[in-house]
Design a protein around this motif. Structure first.
Motif, short mmCIF file in Angstrom:
data_model
loop_
_atom_site.label_atom_id
_atom_site.label_comp_id
_atom_site.label_asym_id
_atom_site.label_seq_id
_atom_site.Cartn_x
_atom_site.Cartn_y
_atom_site.Cartn_z
N ARG A 176 0.87 -1.18 0.00
CA ARG A 176 0.00 0.00 0.00
C ARG A 176 0.91 1.23 0.00
O ARG A 176 1.98 1.20 0.60
CB ARG A 176 -0.80 0.07 1.31
CG ARG A 176 -1.74 -1.06 1.52
CD ARG A 176 -2.12 -1.11 2.99
NE ARG A 176 -3.48 -1.61 3.11
CZ ARG A 176 -4.50 -0.89 3.55
NH1 ARG A 176 -4.35 0.36 3.94
NH2 ARG A 176 -5.71 -1.39 3.61
N PRO A 177 0.48 2.32 -0.64
CA PRO A 177 1.33 3.50 -0.65
C PRO A 177 1.61 4.01 0.77
O PRO A 177 0.74 3.92 1.63
CB PRO A 177 0.52 4.54 -1.44
CG PRO A 177 -0.71 3.86 -1.91
CD PRO A 177 -0.81 2.51 -1.29
N LEU A 178 2.83 4.50 0.96
CA LEU A 178 3.17 5.09 2.25
C LEU A 178 2.41 6.41 2.39
O LEU A 178 2.33 7.19 1.45
CB LEU A 178 4.67 5.32 2.34
CG LEU A 178 5.23 5.88 3.65
CD1 LEU A 178 4.88 4.98 4.83
CD2 LEU A 178 6.75 6.02 3.55
N TYR A 179 1.85 6.66 3.56
CA TYR A 179 1.02 7.86 3.79
C TYR A 179 1.81 9.15 3.61
O TYR A 179 3.02 9.19 3.80
CB TYR A 179 0.41 7.81 5.21
CG TYR A 179 1.41 7.52 6.29
CD1 TYR A 179 2.08 8.55 6.93
CD2 TYR A 179 1.73 6.21 6.64
CE1 TYR A 179 3.02 8.29 7.91
CE2 TYR A 179 2.67 5.93 7.61
CZ TYR A 179 3.31 6.98 8.24
OH TYR A 179 4.26 6.71 9.19
N ASP A 180 1.09 10.19 3.25
CA ASP A 180 1.72 11.50 3.00
C ASP A 180 1.78 12.33 4.27
O ASP A 180 0.83 12.37 5.05
CB ASP A 180 0.89 12.28 1.97
CG ASP A 180 1.35 11.96 0.56
OD1 ASP A 180 2.57 11.80 0.37
OD2 ASP A 180 0.48 11.86 -0.33
N MET A 181 2.89 13.01 4.45
CA MET A 181 3.00 14.04 5.48
C MET A 181 3.59 15.28 4.82
O MET A 181 4.81 15.46 4.81
CB MET A 181 3.87 13.55 6.65
CG MET A 181 3.17 12.54 7.53
SD MET A 181 4.07 12.25 9.08
CE MET A 181 5.35 11.17 8.48
N PRO A 182 2.72 16.12 4.22
CA PRO A 182 3.23 17.29 3.48
C PRO A 182 4.04 18.24 4.36
O PRO A 182 4.85 19.02 3.84
CB PRO A 182 1.95 17.96 2.96
CG PRO A 182 0.80 17.30 3.65
CD PRO A 182 1.27 15.99 4.19
N GLU A 183 3.84 18.17 5.66
CA GLU A 183 4.59 19.07 6.57
C GLU A 183 6.10 18.89 6.44
O GLU A 183 6.87 19.80 6.75
CB GLU A 183 4.17 18.82 8.03
CG GLU A 183 2.73 19.19 8.35
CD GLU A 183 1.73 18.09 8.00
OE1 GLU A 183 2.16 17.02 7.53
OE2 GLU A 183 0.51 18.32 8.19
N PHE A 184 6.54 17.70 5.99
CA PHE A 184 7.97 17.48 5.84
C PHE A 184 8.59 18.38 4.77
O PHE A 184 9.81 18.56 4.75
CB PHE A 184 8.26 16.00 5.53
CG PHE A 184 8.39 15.15 6.78
CD1 PHE A 184 7.27 14.76 7.49
CD2 PHE A 184 9.64 14.76 7.24
CE1 PHE A 184 7.39 14.00 8.65
CE2 PHE A 184 9.77 13.99 8.40
CZ PHE A 184 8.65 13.62 9.09
N ASP A 185 7.76 18.91 3.89
CA ASP A 185 8.28 19.80 2.85
C ASP A 185 8.15 21.28 3.20
O ASP A 185 8.56 22.13 2.43
CB ASP A 185 7.55 19.52 1.52
CG ASP A 185 7.74 18.08 1.07
OD1 ASP A 185 8.86 17.56 1.25
OD2 ASP A 185 6.77 17.48 0.59
#
Lengths: 284, 208
Positions: free
Chosen positions: A72-81
């Motif tokens: 399954r795709p690894l979940y997104d954490m946009p805060e890392f960008d």
């Protein structure tokens, strides 16, 4: 027990990137399987005991792998960008219990005043106000929102007690992220999270991170704060019986404060997770 | 005065305890012992060529080794002269003897803890077995002391010997070493945590 499909199909963090610096080969254990990480010409690769190559990716400061060919795709954490945030990775800490237990403990605000006394809670303010728990059906993840708790020292940057607002997210059976009010900047959330590497059904390595706005503390100061908190949890986790997660409702009586825990257990059951779960008759 | 400190280190905890007991103002410099291995960095090796923490900086000099720092602080800053009983040679001899014992606790119980908590690659069964041998000796000694009316390792009051032995005994559970079979050690831990200005470190089971 063989791993169930839900467990098998996930990505797992198996170390921080610097952990593989200067090492040609490093043994790691994941889901009761021996794996080897190889570091050649700057590239990291992972093989199982039979020599099959596994999928890898580098994300969120860690190396991830999966036992599945089509995870399954690894979940997104946009805060890392987001610019201006600081990432501190705290390293893997071994804990003798199911990683599922670690997620559940992380979600439980009721333990703050008693386990993290005078840091994340005080005994005079031990009540947990009600909060919302929602399933995000599209992403297949759990969110607990509008959590409020009085904290004398919510983070290394806090200068005094404050009512801290929290959101909890469980996007993965072995990952959980806390979004908490940033003490120095309005309208943004600081992140604290666990990437758990399940070693055996009742043993895990917890890789934790903090991703915060903080212009006062050194990275090492943030690291000490985080590690101190986690070692307080570790002792509690190691004293839980059984070491695997009891999913049978006959076991522990839920209370209102456990709403996120109930949602987490229900979600694991709905996904037919079995690996790392205690059976009612085996613990008696 | 500055302590080069790591929050999860039992050896650093010894120094934090005595600094608090003696109410000595000081600053702490956080060292990234894990996962960063800062204590093995070139910069830190300038401070301590052995690459170990804690290190205390006082009056422009660096002092290394937890037991040595305890002796230094108590000799210099304890007006009561009880933590390092310089005026009582026979008690002082006992204190020094148990300081050496504390080092053996570090090489066994602390090693097991490093293995279990931080994933250090070492023979954990051997480390645990070594710790159990030492704890048997300590438990018998503490029980004998109690029979003679003494609550502490070297006599009737706590000394740096108690501080030196306390952390890795009290933290043994972190390394999978049960203190269940050592009732005198458990009673000593309960007395220790009631000392004025004592601060708890995560991993310590108080047995109450």
């Amino acid at each position: 027990m063989t791993t169930d499909n839900f467990t098998q199909s996930q990505w797992y963090a198996i170390g921080r990137l610097p952990d593989f610096d200067g090492v040609a080969q490093k043994p790691v254990r994941l889901l009761s399987r021996d794996l080897t990480v190889s570091h050649e010409a700057g590239d990291l690769s992972v093989k199982d005991a039979e020599g099959h190559s596994l999928l890898t990716q580098v994300r969120y400061g860690h190396l991830w792998t999966s036992l599945s060919d089509r995870p399954r795709p690894l979940y997104d954490m946009p805060e890392f960008d987001e610019p201006g945030r600081r990432l501190v990775t705290a390293g893997g800490v071994g804990v003798r219990c199911s990683g599922l237990r670690c997620v559940e403990n992380f979600l439980d605000m009721a333990h703050f005043p008693f386990v993290h006394t005078d840091i994340l809670g005080v005994e005079e303010h031990s009540s947990v106000e009600s909060y919302d728990v929602n399933m995000d059906a599209e992403q297949d993840e759990i969110w607990a929102t509008k959590c409020k708790f009085f904290q004398p020292m919510a983070s290394a940057a806090a200068s005094g007690g404050q009512m801290t607002e929290y959101k909890y997210r469980v996007p993965h059976p072995y990952s959980t992220i806390l979004y908490k009010t940033c003490p120095i900047q309005e309208d943004v959330w600081d992140l604290v999270g666990l990437f758990i590497q399940p070693v055996e059904e009742d043993e895990c390595i917890v890789h934790s991170f903090i991703l915060v706005f903080d212009d006062e503390n050194t990275d090492t100061g943030l690291l000490h704060f985080q590690q101190n908190i986690f070692l307080q949890d570790r002792m509690i986790l190691e004293n839980q019986v059984p070491r695997k997660l009891p999913l049978d409702p006959r076991w522990e009586l839920p209370t209102r404060a456990d709403a996120s825990s109930i949602a987490y257990r229900r979600w694991l059951k709905a996904n037919e997770l079995q690996w790392g779960v205690a059976l009612f008759n085996e613990a008696a | 005065m500055k302590l080069f400190d790591y929050v999860l280190s039992g050896n650093c905890y010894k120094i934090r305890l005595l600094l608090d007991f003696l109410e000595l103002s000081h600053e702490k410099q956080a060292v990234d012992f894990f996962p960063g291995r800062e204590h093995k960095s070139d910069a830190f090796l300038q401070i301590n060529p052995l690459g170990q923490i804690p290190v205390l900086e006082d009056d422009g000099a660096y002092i290394r080794d937890a037991q040595a720092i305890l002796v230094y602080l108590a000799s210099r800053y304890d007006p009561t002269g009880t933590w390092w009983p310089i005026n009582d040679p026979s008690e002082l001899g006992r204190v020094a003897q148990w300081l050496a014992f504390a080092d053996s606790i570090t090489s066994t119980a602390s090693a097991a803890r490093l293995h279990d908590v931080l994933g250090y690659d070492l023979d954990v069964a051997q480390a645990r077995a070594g710790a159990h041998k030492l704890f048997r000796v300590l438990d018998d000694h503490l029980a004998n002391q109690e029979l003679q009316g003494f609550n502490w390792i070297a006599g009737s009051n706590p000394t740096v010997a108690d501080i030196a032995c306390f952390p890795y005994v009290a933290l043994a559970g972190d390394g999978g070493i049960e203190l269940f079979y050592y009732p005198a050690i458990q009673r000593w831990i309960r007395r220790f945590v009631k000392l004025p200005r004592f601060k708890l470190m995560p991993g310590i089971n108080i047995f109450d």
